[in-house]
Scaffold this active site. Structure first.
Site, PDB file in Angstrom:
ATOM      1  N   GLU A 292       0.884  -1.200  -0.061  1.00 23.09           N
ATOM      2  CA  GLU A 292      -0.101  -0.116   0.166  1.00 23.09           C
ATOM      3  C   GLU A 292       0.990   1.169  -0.040  1.00 23.09           C
ATOM      4  O   GLU A 292       1.721   1.430   0.750  1.00 23.09           O
ATOM      5  CB  GLU A 292      -0.959  -0.129   1.246  1.00 23.09           C
ATOM      6  N   ASP A 477      -7.229   2.921   2.638  1.00 24.09           N
ATOM      7  CA  ASP A 477      -6.909   1.449   3.215  1.00 24.09           C
ATOM      8  C   ASP A 477      -8.243   0.809   3.140  1.00 24.09           C
ATOM      9  O   ASP A 477      -8.161  -0.540   3.028  1.00 24.09           O
ATOM     10  CB  ASP A 477      -6.396   1.823   4.851  1.00 24.09           C
TER      11      ASP A 477
END
Length: 495
Positions: A292, A477
């Site tokens: 990420e 997220d």
């Protein structure tokens, strides 16, 4: 008779023309010419959101093969969320011109960087170098009326989202202090070596769409994040994370926090990045790794991640529009001449950059030694999943699941409320910015558009954007976590 009919038809056409051009045509004019009162209606717009939302509920299905254990690391902290304008005013800071800073050294730097991103409605994250000054600002933030404390850090937020699935076991490694440990979901396992005596705090300055400060007005709701976070900045939990994988035996590894090292200076990040790559390389090759990304400003650092170091050894990445463009600028890729996106990023341009990443730094060809085969891109109005053919399944459901959680979570809801969201994405777009390109449409009743370029497949869905978002932090997220839950690895392709 035919003359009357023709006159009536012409009159109707004329009224239609003027009404289309000016939907606020005065009611009395319509009454005067004896036609029904056409009022602009939001019903058709609302019904479009309802159609898309209902289609999501029907089409989003979990894959046949689901993850049972996911290990997540390595950035974790406590987020202090406050009104950005309110806090800066409370600190007696006057509004002024915006100016970006790669690293913040003072509250004046903070003000300028905050304004720079607020006037663009863009998210950003920066390191604050002065420990004492940061502590003073942190105290002011914690004492500000309405300040709220939340679980923070990409890894912890992804872990929290994954923990909402009761059949999924989640391991979280990161600097977990007592306050954060107290706030984490009970389902999350934290190795003893990850626990520390004090918490790391990140300050999140939020602003609303249309909010004004001096001459600056935010075009959309977003946030500016900053911290003086040494534990996360050095990725000090990475080796603990990798060491814990042998015992935990995950099906999937999610890695985040690389952006935190950028503020530590080139000498530190160059050395630490080499150590990080060695640690990541120790993860068993049959376990897929998702990376990420987050906001960065140092092109050399991004290039190191992209070309020489991390990106070739992960299987999947998640990123937003700013990170995508910066990645292209750092590597002199497609559309790198753009300073920033204007409004909703053009789908064709985004598609060009995603393809370039997979061709230059991924495994778009079987002969490539790189492992990268999947990119989950998200922006306010739409999301795209780009995957190399043969490696990932259930991607239509995965991209829709990410969009659905963005729509619901921004409004603070468990499910999408069609009356509280709006469609902002175009329903017509192109597969590339350059010729040859394909004209594409999105059908609201089946809200995923699919196209191929070479052996890369693109899945696009729109986002139903929350009209009055309650909280924007952690949306990226949640989007990536949800997309991963609904994705599956095709077993015939070993990693």
């Amino acid at each position: 008779m035919w003359r009357k009919a023709s006159a009536a038809a012409l009159l109707a056409l004329a009224v239609g023309y003027f009404y289309h051009g000016s939907p606020d045509l005065p009611e009395q004019i319509l009454q005067y010419i004896g036609l029904p009162n056409f009022q602009p209606s939001s019903q058709s717009q609302n019904s479009l959101e309802q159609v898309i939302s209902s289609a999501w509920e029907t089409l989003i299905v979990l894959p046949t093969r689901q993850w049972s254990k996911v290990a997540v690391g390595v950035n974790a902290c406590v987020d202090v969320v406050v009104s950005g304008v309110g806090l800066l005013q409370a600190m007696a800071v006057d509004p002024g011109a915006g100016l970006d800073h790669e690293v913040l050294h003072s509250k004046e730097d903070l003000k300028e960087a905050f304004i720079h991103y607020m006037e663009r409605g863009a998210a950003a994250e920066r390191f604050f170098s002065d420990h004492e000054a940061f502590q003073r600002i942190a105290r002011a933030a914690a004492e500000y009326p309405g300040a709220k404390l939340y679980v923070g850090g990409n890894a912890a937020l992804i872990g929290q989202k994954l923990a909402t699935y009761p059949d999924l076991m989640v391991l979280l490694c990161g600097p977990v202090g007592p306050k954060l440990h107290e706030m984490l979901d009970e389902q999350i396992v934290v190795p003893p070596d990850s626990l520390q005596e004090t918490d790391e705090y990140h300050l999140i300055l939020e602003y609303k769409a249309g909010e004004q400060w001096g001459s600056t007005q935010a075009p959309q709701a977003n946030r500016f994040i900053f911290s003086h976070d040494v534990s996360n900045g050095e990725m000090s939990s990475l080796e603990t994370f990798v060491a814990s994988l042998d015992e935990f035996e995950p099906d999937l590894v999610v890695l985040s926090g690389l952006h935190m090292m950028e503020g530590q200076g080139r000498e530190l990040w160059e050395e630490r990045l080499k150590e990080a790559v060695l640690a990541i390389s120790d993860i068993r090759h049959d376990i897929p790794i998702h990376l990420e990304l987050a906001s960065m400003t140092d092109k050399d650092y991004m290039n190191s991640i992209m070309q020489e170091q991390v990106m070739p050894i992960v299987n999947s990445i998640g990123l937003n529009e700013q990170e995508l463009l910066f990645l292209s600028q750092a590597g002199e890729g497609p559309h790198s001449h753009l300073d920033a996106w204007k409004g909703i990023p053009d789908v064709g341009r985004v598609s060009d950059i995603l393809l370039w990443i997979l061709e230059q730094h991924g495994r778009s060809e079987p002969s490539s030694e790189a492992d990268l085969t999947r990119i989950h891109f998200h922006t306010l109005a739409y999301h795209i999943l780009a995957t190399v053919d043969g490696y990932w399944g259930n991607q239509a459901a995965a991209v829709m699941a990410g969009a659905r959680v963005a729509s619901s979570q921004a409004c603070g809801l468990q499910s999408v409320d069609a009356g509280k969201v709006e469609l902002k994405a175009p329903l017509e777009f192109h597969s590339s910015h350059a010729e040859p390109r394909e004209k594409l449409l999105l059908n609201p009743a089946e809200p995923v558009t699919v196209w191929r370029r070479g052996n890369v497949t693109f899945h696009l869905t729109v986002v139903l954007v929350c009209k009055q978002p309650l909280r924007t932090v952690g949306l990226g997220d949640a989007i990536s976590a949800e997309g991963l839950v609904y994705s599956e690895i095709k077993p015939q392709q070993p990693f």
